[in-house]
Design a protein around this motif. Sequence first.
Motif, short mmCIF file in Angstrom:
data_model
loop_
_atom_site.label_atom_id
_atom_site.label_comp_id
_atom_site.label_asym_id
_atom_site.label_seq_id
_atom_site.Cartn_x
_atom_site.Cartn_y
_atom_site.Cartn_z
N ALA A 81 0.82 -1.19 -0.05
CA ALA A 81 0.01 -0.10 -0.06
C ALA A 81 0.85 1.33 -0.06
O ALA A 81 1.71 1.48 0.75
CB ALA A 81 -0.91 0.05 1.17
N ASP A 82 1.03 2.04 -0.91
CA ASP A 82 1.75 3.00 -1.23
C ASP A 82 3.03 3.00 -1.06
O ASP A 82 3.76 3.75 -0.60
CB ASP A 82 1.29 4.21 -0.03
N GLY A 83 3.54 1.84 -1.45
CA GLY A 83 4.95 1.42 -1.71
C GLY A 83 5.56 0.82 -0.61
O GLY A 83 6.80 0.54 -0.53
N ALA A 84 4.78 0.64 0.64
CA ALA A 84 5.37 -0.19 1.74
C ALA A 84 4.58 -1.38 2.09
O ALA A 84 3.21 -1.28 2.00
CB ALA A 84 5.38 0.88 2.89
N LEU A 85 5.33 -2.40 2.43
CA LEU A 85 4.44 -3.59 2.83
C LEU A 85 3.93 -3.40 4.17
O LEU A 85 4.66 -3.16 5.26
CB LEU A 85 5.43 -4.71 2.80
N GLN A 86 2.66 -3.51 4.46
CA GLN A 86 1.99 -2.99 5.67
C GLN A 86 1.88 -4.28 6.61
O GLN A 86 1.40 -5.42 6.06
CB GLN A 86 0.41 -2.78 5.41
#
Length: 135
Positions: A81-86
């Motif tokens: 999500a938005d370039g980061a792994l949540q």
Amino acid sequence: MSAVVLLASSAACDAAPPDASPVSPAPATSPRGWTAPPLQLPNAGTGDACPVTEPQPWPDPDQASRVLGPGPLYPVADYFADGALQLRDEDREPDGTYSKKVRWIGSGYTGPVLVRAARIDAPGDATAAFSYTGE
């Protein structure tokens, strides 16, 4: 001829505060004696925004809509999500570690792959496990 591929770094952030300053990982040395270039990762301190990689479109929408990094192998950005792994509470294992699936794809590359992981917010381990299910 062999080649070493450094895969795109991806970030995952935990809301828990870090214990201390991050430590740079030691260079990776292969069983054949070559040493990989230093792993260069961003730092993230307590309260800092999680560093991200900007997704880019993938040419075959049947495989993925977006990917991360310069390739030749790419983590599929659809997992991010938005370039980061949540990292969610349900991803946390009983020992406190996280388990997340990220699919990787490539187009035409058939050489060896070097994957390294490091924690960027504090001392501690980062590891990767793999399950090959591709063609």
